[in-house]
Design an enzyme around this catalytic site. Sequence first.
Site, PDB file in Angstrom:
ATOM      1  N   LYS A 217     -11.093  -3.252   4.230  1.00 29.83           N
ATOM      2  CA  LYS A 217      -9.781  -3.796   4.614  1.00 29.83           C
ATOM      3  C   LYS A 217      -8.892  -2.608   5.363  1.00 29.83           C
ATOM      4  O   LYS A 217      -8.227  -2.011   4.477  1.00 29.83           O
ATOM      5  CB  LYS A 217      -8.937  -4.737   3.709  1.00 29.83           C
TER       6      LYS A 217
ATOM      7  N   GLY B 191      -2.526   3.271  -1.632  1.00 30.29           N
ATOM      8  CA  GLY B 191      -1.057   2.815  -1.158  1.00 30.29           C
ATOM      9  C   GLY B 191       0.207   2.617  -1.952  1.00 30.29           C
ATOM     10  O   GLY B 191       0.087   3.828  -2.908  1.00 30.29           O
TER      11      GLY B 191
ATOM     12  N   ALA C 227       3.758  -0.469  -5.647  1.00 37.77           N
ATOM     13  CA  ALA C 227       4.046  -1.830  -5.782  1.00 37.77           C
ATOM     14  C   ALA C 227       2.908  -2.751  -5.383  1.00 37.77           C
ATOM     15  O   ALA C 227       2.515  -3.585  -6.348  1.00 37.77           O
ATOM     16  CB  ALA C 227       5.183  -2.170  -4.857  1.00 37.77           C
ATOM     17  N   THR C 228       2.105  -2.267  -4.547  1.00 39.92           N
ATOM     18  CA  THR C 228       1.092  -3.058  -4.215  1.00 39.92           C
ATOM     19  C   THR C 228      -0.031  -2.636  -5.256  1.00 39.92           C
ATOM     20  O   THR C 228      -1.050  -3.651  -5.607  1.00 39.92           O
ATOM     21  CB  THR C 228       0.504  -2.727  -2.523  1.00 39.92           C
ATOM     22  N   GLY C 229      -0.027  -1.590  -5.599  1.00 40.42           N
ATOM     23  CA  GLY C 229      -1.159  -0.943  -6.726  1.00 40.42           C
ATOM     24  C   GLY C 229      -1.392  -1.808  -7.942  1.00 40.42           C
ATOM     25  O   GLY C 229      -2.000  -2.344  -8.626  1.00 40.42           O
TER      26      GLY C 229
ATOM     27  N   GLU D  60      -5.030   5.152  -6.008  1.00 39.32           N
ATOM     28  CA  GLU D  60      -4.390   6.445  -5.326  1.00 39.32           C
ATOM     29  C   GLU D  60      -3.052   5.978  -4.849  1.00 39.32           C
ATOM     30  O   GLU D  60      -2.961   5.444  -3.630  1.00 39.32           O
ATOM     31  CB  GLU D  60      -5.154   7.138  -4.319  1.00 39.32           C
TER      32      GLU D  60
ATOM     33  N   CYS E  12       1.120  11.218   0.539  1.00 38.53           N
ATOM     34  CA  CYS E  12       1.491  10.927  -0.824  1.00 38.53           C
ATOM     35  C   CYS E  12       1.711  11.921  -1.566  1.00 38.53           C
ATOM     36  O   CYS E  12       2.533  12.108  -2.761  1.00 38.53           O
ATOM     37  CB  CYS E  12       0.465   9.922  -1.494  1.00 38.53           C
TER      38      CYS E  12
ATOM     39  N   GLU F  80       9.994   8.192  -4.141  1.00 40.04           N
ATOM     40  CA  GLU F  80       9.099   8.585  -2.828  1.00 40.04           C
ATOM     41  C   GLU F  80       9.786   7.954  -1.681  1.00 40.04           C
ATOM     42  O   GLU F  80       9.784   6.860  -1.388  1.00 40.04           O
ATOM     43  CB  GLU F  80       7.581   8.098  -3.179  1.00 40.04           C
TER      44      GLU F  80
END
Length: 477
Positions: free
Chosen positions: A177, A229, A232-234, A251, A285, A381
Site C-alpha cells: 500500500k 510512518g 499514531a498510525t503505528g 519504523e 524520521c 517530532e
Amino acid sequence: MIETRTDAVFLNGRFHPGKGAPREAVNPATGEAFARFATATPDDVTTAAESAERAFGTWRRLPVSERARFLRGFASGLEARQEALIALQMRNNGKPRMEAEIDLGDAVACFRYYADLVEGGALDRGRVVLPDDGFSGRQVLEPYGPAALIVPWNFPLVTTAWKLAPALAAGCTALLKPSEFTTLAELAYGEIAQEIGLPEGVLSILPGEGAIGAAMLDAPQIRKVSFTGSNATGTRIMGAAAKRLLPVSLELGGKSPIVVLSDADIDAAAELVCGGVFFNAGQICSATSRLIVDEAVADDLIAALRTRIRKMAVGDPRGAIDMGPLTTMAQRDKVLGYLLTARSEGLDCLCGGTGAMGPGFFIEPTVYLDVPETSALWREEIFGPVLSVRRVKGDEAAIALANATDYGLAATVVGGDPVRANAVADRIDAGHVWVNTMQIIFPETSWGGFKASGIGRELGFGGLQGYAALKHITTPA
C-alpha cells in the site's frame, strides 16, 4: 492539463482499473494537481491476499538463485526509468534533483544487496553444536507468508525497496500500500514486475487511503505486517495486528539529537547540522532536529549556522535550490502550527519562523535558540525544517540531554577527537549514530530505533530476518 490514470491497481500480474475514489497527485511547489489516478477497494485487497496466498507456496520453494534474479530485475528496471522517476520525485515530492537521485540509487542498491545476500546463503544458518553427541542440529530461515507492506510519502521508492526486497528475498509474497500522496512513483514496481515476468500474485499494489491498510490487516491470509510512518498510525496497526498475533515491524518517529562537542570543527559541524535537519525539507524520521552544543563553541557555531542558512536557496526543484517545499499541504500546515507555538512561547528565533513562502507548500529553514526542554518544539517530532538549539557544559550533560527523549531512532556526534566522539556515540540510545559524517545509509547497515521509534530492523541481515522465522531441525547424528 491533468493526466488521468485509471489502471492504477496491480493485481495478478497486471494493472486493473481502480474502483475506489480517485486521488490527485499534487505538485507541492505550486500547490496544483498534475495527475489523477484511481484507487483500490477492500474487495481488491481480498483478491490480492488470496492471490498472494496461492503464489506463496511456489514462490517460497523457488530456487534462491531465481528469486535473486527477479530482485536484480527490479534494480535494472529502476535504473532504466531513472530520469522519469527522478523527474516524478521532484514534481510530486518537491525534492531537489540531487536528493531524488540519491533516493533512486538507494532503492537500486537495496534490491541488489538482498539478491547477493540470499544467493550467498543467508537463509541457511548452518549447523548447531548440541550437548548430546547423538544428535545433530541445523537452522534455516523460513518465510512468514504473505506480507502487508505499508509505506509513507516522504521517501517513495526507497522505503518500498527496504521492505519489498527483503520480503521477496526471504520467500514472502507481498501486498504493497503506497501513500495516497505519492502513489505514481510506486506504480513503477508493477510495471517492472510485468517486464521481468514476476509470477502472478507475488506482488500486488493497492493505492488508497487508510481503509486499504485496514483491509490488509484484516485479511486472514496476511502473516506479516511492516509499516513505516507516524507513531499514531503505528499504534493502531500494532493493535490490529495483535488481534491475530501477527509479527509486526514498525519504523516510526524520531526526535534525534546532533551533539557538537567542545573540540568540533565549526565549519564541519555547521554543514552536518544543516544537512541533518534540512535534507528533504526536514521530512525525515531521523532528522537531527535537536542541536545540543557545548557552550564553549556555541556562539561560533550559531554564527556559522546563520551565515550558511542565509545562503540557502529554497524554491521549485526545477531551479538551482538547496531545499524544496514540504510534500503535502497538511504537513505544511502542521509545521506552521509549531511556528505559532514558538511565537506564543516567546522563543528566540535565529532565522526563519515566519511561515510559508510562495504559492506552494514552503517553510523557511528555521532555527530557535535556547529552547526549553518543556517546549513542544524540543519534545515533539515536527517533520519539517525546524531546528531547536540548547547549550550544555561538558560531555556528560550532552549525553544526558540527548537521551532525555521518548524516541531513539538516530543521532549524530561531531567532535575533533574521534576517540572522544565515539565514546559519546556509544552512550547515546539510538539505533544508528553517525560520527563526523552526514546521514549516509547503506543497505548493509541496520535501520530502526529504540523506545518509541519502533520495533524491529530494516536493511542488513536484520531486514531479511524480519520476514522469516527461525526453524531448527534436529536429527540423529
